[in-house]
Design an enzyme around this catalytic site. Sequence first.
Site, PDB file in Angstrom:
ATOM      1  N   CYS A  82       0.864  -1.180   0.000  1.00  0.00           N
ATOM      2  CA  CYS A  82       0.000   0.000   0.000  1.00  0.00           C
ATOM      3  C   CYS A  82       0.900   1.230   0.000  1.00  0.00           C
ATOM      4  O   CYS A  82       1.474   1.594   1.022  1.00  0.00           O
ATOM      5  CB  CYS A  82      -0.901  -0.007   1.228  1.00  0.00           C
ATOM      6  SG  CYS A  82      -2.017   1.397   1.277  1.00  0.00           S
ATOM      7  N   ILE A  83       1.040   1.825  -1.171  1.00  0.00           N
ATOM      8  CA  ILE A  83       1.874   3.012  -1.331  1.00  0.00           C
ATOM      9  C   ILE A  83       1.163   3.930  -2.328  1.00  0.00           C
ATOM     10  O   ILE A  83       0.526   3.458  -3.279  1.00  0.00           O
ATOM     11  CB  ILE A  83       3.300   2.617  -1.794  1.00  0.00           C
ATOM     12  CG1 ILE A  83       4.254   3.798  -1.763  1.00  0.00           C
ATOM     13  CG2 ILE A  83       3.278   1.944  -3.140  1.00  0.00           C
ATOM     14  CD1 ILE A  83       5.711   3.409  -1.991  1.00  0.00           C
TER      15      ILE A  83
END
Length: 158
Positions: A82-83
């Site tokens: 999750c970026i």
Amino acid sequence: MCLFSSTELNKNPVEGFSAGLIDDNDIYRWEVLIIGPPDTLYEGGFFKAHLIFPREYPLRPPKMKFITDIWHPNIEKNGDVCISILHEPGDDKWGYEKASERWLPVHTVETILISVISMLADPNDESPANVDAAKEWREDYTNFKKKVARCVRRSQED
């Protein structure tokens, strides 16, 4: 540089990772090996991940999933990364991210992996994918370091 060129990455390697097609007949599925960045808790680790590109690439971002076990606030327990730059383009409906921080068609395998390496060195515990890891990062850093060290050791055995 062609966005799907592992040849270019091989000719001009970037320190900290290697990347290539999982299957030479499928340009949408990549395997990457990220080397734990120096002077971080992940130093010395060898972390395998997959980058899966949608057919609409480069208009839509790929998904990235670590295959090697890794303990990090921005990596879900199942390995999903999750970026911001891997989030769908446009405005964030919660107002947390600017559109310029999210997916843009100019991103390449190289820019994605450099961002992930940076994320390993500097987690964002304000918007965690792994709430337990983020809580431990903030409240029990000693135990967090032990879990990461275990992941690094295991990654060296694979």
